[in-house]
Design a protein around this motif. Structure first.
Motif, mmCIF file in Angstrom:
data_model
loop_
_atom_site.group_PDB
_atom_site.id
_atom_site.type_symbol
_atom_site.label_atom_id
_atom_site.label_comp_id
_atom_site.label_asym_id
_atom_site.label_seq_id
_atom_site.Cartn_x
_atom_site.Cartn_y
_atom_site.Cartn_z
ATOM 1 N N ALA A 124 6.184 13.475 -7.212
ATOM 2 C CA ALA A 124 6.419 14.858 -6.789
ATOM 3 C C ALA A 124 6.754 14.834 -5.306
ATOM 4 O O ALA A 124 6.032 14.238 -4.510
ATOM 5 C CB ALA A 124 5.172 15.693 -7.043
ATOM 6 N N LEU A 125 7.874 15.454 -4.943
ATOM 7 C CA LEU A 125 8.348 15.399 -3.562
ATOM 8 C C LEU A 125 8.188 16.755 -2.892
ATOM 9 O O LEU A 125 8.394 17.790 -3.513
ATOM 10 C CB LEU A 125 9.832 15.018 -3.555
ATOM 11 C CG LEU A 125 10.188 13.723 -4.280
ATOM 12 C CD1 LEU A 125 11.679 13.671 -4.579
ATOM 13 C CD2 LEU A 125 9.773 12.531 -3.461
ATOM 14 N N GLU A 126 7.832 16.705 -1.598
ATOM 15 C CA GLU A 126 7.671 17.955 -0.837
ATOM 16 C C GLU A 126 8.637 18.011 0.320
ATOM 17 O O GLU A 126 9.119 16.976 0.773
ATOM 18 C CB GLU A 126 6.278 17.981 -0.196
ATOM 19 C CG GLU A 126 5.156 18.392 -1.082
ATOM 20 C CD GLU A 126 3.851 18.264 -0.309
ATOM 21 O OE1 GLU A 126 3.794 18.642 0.876
ATOM 22 O OE2 GLU A 126 2.879 17.770 -0.908
ATOM 23 N N VAL A 146 4.510 7.758 6.793
ATOM 24 C CA VAL A 146 3.174 7.776 7.402
ATOM 25 C C VAL A 146 2.836 6.370 7.925
ATOM 26 O O VAL A 146 2.325 6.213 9.036
ATOM 27 C CB VAL A 146 2.121 8.290 6.391
ATOM 28 C CG1 VAL A 146 0.709 8.043 6.910
ATOM 29 C CG2 VAL A 146 2.340 9.772 6.106
ATOM 30 N N THR A 147 3.159 5.348 7.141
ATOM 31 C CA THR A 147 2.914 3.966 7.577
ATOM 32 C C THR A 147 3.646 3.701 8.892
ATOM 33 O O THR A 147 3.081 3.131 9.835
ATOM 34 C CB THR A 147 3.410 2.976 6.499
ATOM 35 O OG1 THR A 147 2.795 3.298 5.260
ATOM 36 C CG2 THR A 147 3.075 1.539 6.872
ATOM 37 N N ALA A 148 4.892 4.155 8.976
ATOM 38 C CA ALA A 148 5.678 3.932 10.195
ATOM 39 C C ALA A 148 5.055 4.665 11.384
ATOM 40 O O ALA A 148 4.986 4.123 12.489
ATOM 41 C CB ALA A 148 7.114 4.399 9.980
ATOM 42 N N ARG A 149 4.560 5.880 11.149
ATOM 43 C CA ARG A 149 3.942 6.622 12.258
ATOM 44 C C ARG A 149 2.693 5.916 12.761
ATOM 45 O O ARG A 149 2.448 5.824 13.961
ATOM 46 C CB ARG A 149 3.582 8.038 11.796
ATOM 47 C CG ARG A 149 4.800 8.934 11.673
ATOM 48 C CD ARG A 149 4.339 10.352 11.437
ATOM 49 N NE ARG A 149 5.473 11.243 11.299
ATOM 50 C CZ ARG A 149 5.622 12.111 10.294
ATOM 51 N NH1 ARG A 149 4.703 12.203 9.358
ATOM 52 N NH2 ARG A 149 6.670 12.887 10.255
ATOM 53 N N ASP A 197 -9.842 5.617 5.845
ATOM 54 C CA ASP A 197 -9.849 6.098 4.453
ATOM 55 C C ASP A 197 -8.739 7.106 4.174
ATOM 56 O O ASP A 197 -8.218 7.166 3.069
ATOM 57 C CB ASP A 197 -11.193 6.744 4.111
ATOM 58 C CG ASP A 197 -12.270 5.686 3.933
ATOM 59 O OD1 ASP A 197 -11.897 4.503 3.758
ATOM 60 O OD2 ASP A 197 -13.467 6.041 3.991
ATOM 61 N N THR A 198 -8.369 7.877 5.202
ATOM 62 C CA THR A 198 -7.354 8.914 4.991
ATOM 63 C C THR A 198 -5.970 8.326 4.729
ATOM 64 O O THR A 198 -5.058 9.040 4.335
ATOM 65 C CB THR A 198 -7.252 9.845 6.216
ATOM 66 O OG1 THR A 198 -6.893 9.031 7.334
ATOM 67 C CG2 THR A 198 -8.548 10.560 6.496
ATOM 68 N N LEU A 231 -3.602 10.363 16.275
ATOM 69 C CA LEU A 231 -2.836 11.003 15.214
ATOM 70 C C LEU A 231 -3.745 11.919 14.413
ATOM 71 O O LEU A 231 -4.943 11.676 14.318
ATOM 72 C CB LEU A 231 -2.252 9.954 14.265
ATOM 73 C CG LEU A 231 -1.260 8.946 14.835
ATOM 74 C CD1 LEU A 231 -0.874 7.932 13.770
ATOM 75 C CD2 LEU A 231 -0.027 9.643 15.377
ATOM 76 N N ALA A 232 -3.173 12.964 13.855
ATOM 77 C CA ALA A 232 -3.953 13.869 13.017
ATOM 78 C C ALA A 232 -3.038 14.756 12.200
ATOM 79 O O ALA A 232 -1.834 14.817 12.459
ATOM 80 C CB ALA A 232 -4.854 14.745 13.893
ATOM 81 N N GLY A 233 -3.609 15.443 11.245
ATOM 82 C CA GLY A 233 -2.920 16.493 10.483
ATOM 83 C C GLY A 233 -1.580 16.078 9.915
ATOM 84 O O GLY A 233 -1.478 15.129 9.162
ATOM 85 N N GLU A 234 -0.518 16.796 10.328
ATOM 86 C CA GLU A 234 0.842 16.573 9.822
ATOM 87 C C GLU A 234 1.299 15.121 9.969
ATOM 88 O O GLU A 234 2.023 14.600 9.131
ATOM 89 C CB GLU A 234 1.848 17.475 10.565
ATOM 90 C CG GLU A 234 2.208 18.755 9.855
ATOM 91 C CD GLU A 234 2.750 18.555 8.442
ATOM 92 O OE1 GLU A 234 3.906 18.097 8.321
ATOM 93 O OE2 GLU A 234 2.015 18.841 7.473
ATOM 94 N N ASP A 235 0.895 14.465 11.068
ATOM 95 C CA ASP A 235 1.352 13.096 11.337
ATOM 96 C C ASP A 235 1.060 12.176 10.169
ATOM 97 O O ASP A 235 1.816 11.253 9.894
ATOM 98 C CB ASP A 235 0.621 12.488 12.553
ATOM 99 C CG ASP A 235 0.802 13.319 13.803
ATOM 100 O OD1 ASP A 235 1.854 13.965 13.916
ATOM 101 O OD2 ASP A 235 -0.112 13.317 14.659
ATOM 102 N N VAL A 236 -0.085 12.403 9.552
ATOM 103 C CA VAL A 236 -0.507 11.483 8.504
ATOM 104 C C VAL A 236 -0.569 12.162 7.132
ATOM 105 O O VAL A 236 -1.181 11.654 6.206
ATOM 106 C CB VAL A 236 -1.864 10.810 8.846
ATOM 107 C CG1 VAL A 236 -1.673 9.799 9.961
ATOM 108 C CG2 VAL A 236 -2.910 11.829 9.239
ATOM 109 N N ALA A 237 0.110 13.313 7.020
ATOM 110 C CA ALA A 237 0.121 14.017 5.736
ATOM 111 C C ALA A 237 1.089 13.314 4.794
ATOM 112 O O ALA A 237 2.238 13.060 5.149
ATOM 113 C CB ALA A 237 0.545 15.467 5.933
#
Ligand SMILES: Cc1cc2nc3c(=O)[nH]c(=O)nc-3n(C[C@H](O)[C@H](O)[C@H](O)COP(=O)(O)OP(=O)(O)OC[C@H]3O[C@@H](n4cnc5c(N)ncnc54)[C@H](O)[C@@H]3O)c2cc1C
Ligand SMILES: Nc1ncnc2c1ncn2[C@@H]1O[C@H](COP(=O)(O)O)[C@@H](O)[C@H]1O
Lengths: 318, 255
Positions: free
Chosen positions: A138-140, B95-98, B86-87, B209-215
């Motif tokens: 599922a893509l967002e 996310v890995t790249a960030r 854990d997150t 990093l937090a929030g959107e960065d790692v979403a």
């Protein structure tokens, strides 16, 4: 209707055939538009039109041939800002993955690789664990960036399809002209192309040396309309050029018949050939994984069988 | 010349993979340094030997990913950084790249960042491009040969029809593919020395990093076994296999 973009790779004026596969698929998903950057782009636009692109953003600027990835990301970012597509499809090729990876980071957009099927703008499928498990993802967000494996879709022209060409006017800034292509070496292949040949013979480490590859080439000429490929192990050993490589980091082939000589059948090789209609494998080791996907498996010495097969094919063809 | 090498810890490819719900099982199973990344470590070591400087290994993964770093250190790298949190379970390529970009920035100044073309378990193949963008570096990828002179890196880059020679000034990001070099084995001395080399462990918060960065923007919605090809007939060559294959080719109407 969502807007689906196809990033159509062009090299030396030659449009990547995968872009036509992507355009065909995109027709099922929404309105199709394409982006093509580099010398020959404007001319290629008509082709993309035939496969369903209504608008083609094109630039013939040499800068896209001379520098890797960054100019393309610059142009795409501007175009996306102005036109807001919902999804961008790339083929999983050398240049395209570099561009898609950078673009994903620039836009903060989700990216999915190794796509095998696209259900909708929100759903796509890929395979993991050597192709044994299909995952539905599922893509967002928007635009979604997808990299599809070559030959996942069949290219079909559209009756009367025609594209409006929109020139890409942006000036690529100096700071995007960094990694420069200074030489091109193309290995001139004789005979049919690996990707298109109805019969593919592939050689692995079991062939034991570059000389035995010549016998494989002889067999290919005897059968006719046949291309020769190889595993990465063999390409890395320098027995044959890089362009022979079939698999995850090489080419995807879907011939009518694929014959493996001395190939073990590692998952990274199999992803590039398991779409073949019929598979034959010759391997000394009866436990070789390649036998699990072969229609005909021969436990035997490839070096012995190749010359016999050449004779057999020649006599039957008369 | 200071070099950061990305090293991924992956489930041992020689052991049948297991799933942990939606994801590939990574905890509590035998892991190894991704064989593709051994080429990256070797490339870093060869450049260090030729030009001086240090090789820093950077990894994101579960606590057990320490093993992959230790392996690289025993080959001769100087130090390591592991981002574990854990997150980050199920992190996608972006996310890995960030995370890796933030870790590399925090770890120091590098002339070259090296990664594999694609990982053996995930093979998304786009993490390095994203990393280059986030670090604002040019990228030379799919290297089959590497040459560094006077602040310029030059590679033979594999292409579909052959190879291109691509060059750029340092700092830059480089990806290597198999065959670029012959990764060395860790010596006993190397293994002992690795135990004393520094490895820092950072969390997502340590990197700011937090929030959107790692979403994570991709989620596994379902999985099904792939349609398997069935194994067909297997024969043992008794001198007649060539005939049998030729029959098959005739039936398939290719001869
Ligand atoms: C990230 C990554 C990407 C990769 N991408 C690719 C890719 O794109 N393409 C690819 O091919 N590989 C790829 N690989 C490599 C892959 O994992 C295998 O190492 C490779 O495919 C093995 O090649 P091979 O079958 O020639 O050699 P081997 O695995 O060594 O197999 C040789 C086979 O020959 C048989 N044999 C020996 N002598 C004879 C004889 N006389 N007659 C008959 N049989 C004989 C042996 O029994 C054996 O099965 C990749 C690996 C990684 C990690
Ligand atoms: N979690 C990670 N930790 C360190 N390096 C990674 C990680 N994921 C990817 N890489 C690097 O990026 C390369 C390409 O990975 P991928 O894009 O996942 O196929 C790998 O060969 C590694 O060098």
């Amino acid at each position: 209707m969502p807007t689906i973009w196809v990033y159509a790779e062009i090299d030396n004026g030659k449009l990547d055939p995968s872009s036509l596969e992507l355009a065909t698929k995109a027709r099922e998903l929404g309105d199709v538009e394409a982006v093509v950057l580099g010398p020959g782009a404007t001319e290629a636009a008509a082709r993309l039109g035939e496969y369903g692109a209504e608008i083609v953003y094109a630039s013939d600027d040499q800068v896209y041939a001379d520098y890797v990835a960054q100019p393309h990301v610059h142009a795409l970012t501007e175009l996306i800002g102005e036109n807001a597509p919902d999804m961008i499809l790339f083929a999983m090729n050398y240049d395209s993955r570099d561009i898609a990876g950078r673009l994903s980071a620039r836009l903060g957009s989700t990216l999915m690789s190794n796509v095998l099927e696209i259900e909708s703008v929100e759903r796509a499928k890929t395979a993991i664990i050597g192709g044994t498990i299909i995952v539905d993802v599922a893509l967002e967000g928007a635009p979604k960036i997808l990299l599809a494996r070559a030959k996942s879709f069949v290219a079909e022209p559209l009756e009367g399809g025609e594209a409006t060409v929109v020139p890409v006017e942006t000036t690529v800034p100096e700071e995007a002209k960094r990694a420069k292509r200074v030489e091109r070496h193309e290995e001139a292949a004789t005979g049919p192309k690996l990707e298109d040949a109805p019969v593919v013979l592939s050689g692995g480490r079991g062939l034991q040396g570059p000389d035995n590859f010549k016998h494989l080439e002889d067999l290919a000429s005897a059968i006719g309309n046949t291309a020769v490929g190889a595993t990465r192990a063999v390409v890395d050993a320098g027995w044959v050029p890089y362009s022979y490589q079939i698999g995850q980091t090489g080419k995807t082939v879907k011939p009518s018949v694929y014959i493996a000589f001395g190939v073990s059948g590692a998952t990274q090789h199999i992803v590039g050939m398991k779409g073949a209609k019929r598979i034959i494998a010759i391997n000394k080791d009866e436990e070789a994984p390649i036998f699990q996907i072969s229609d005909l498996g021969v436990v035997g010495d490839a070096l012995k069988i190749i010359p016999q097969l050449i004779e057999e094919v020649k006599s039957r063809k008369g | 010349m200071n070099i950061a090498v990305c090293v991924k810890h992956i489930p041992d490819p020689n052991v049948p993979p297991q799933m942990d719900g939606k994801y590939l099982k990574r905890e509590g199973i035998q892991g190894v340094l991704d064989p593709g990344d051994e080429f990256g470590v070797e490339a870093g070591l060869l450049l260090k030997e030729a030009h001086g400087g240090e090789v820093t290994l950077v990894s994101m993964g579960p606590a057990a990913a320490q093993e992959a770093i230790r392996r690289g250190l025993s080959m001769g790298a100087d130090k390591g950084v592991l981002v574990t949190d854990d997150t980050l379970k199920g992190a996608d390529a972006l996310v890995t790249a960030r995370v890796l970009a933030a870790a590399i920035k925090k770890a120091g100044q590098f002339d070259l960042v090296v990664a594999g073309v694609e990982s053996t378990d995930g093979y998304t193949g786009t993490m390095p491009g994203s990393l280059a963008e986030l670090l604002d570096l040019p990228q030379v990828t799919f290297a089959k040969t590497i040459e560094v002179t006077d602040g310029t890196v030059k590679v033979n880059r594999q292409t579909a029809e052959g190879y291109h020679v691509v060059e750029c000034s340092l700092p830059a990001l480089l990806t290597v593919t198999a065959g670029v070099n012959e990764p060395r084995y860790a010596s006993f001395k190397g293994i002992m020395a690795a135990k004393k080399k520094p490895v820092e462990t950072w969390s997502v918060a340590d990197l700011g990093l937090a929030g959107e960065d790692v979403a994570i923007k991709q989620d596994v919605a379902g999985q099904t076994p792939a349609e398997e090809r069935k194994a067909g007939e297997v024969i043992t060559d008794d001198g007649s296999a060539a005939k049998r294959i030729a029959d098959f080719l005739q039936e398939a109407k290719v001869i």
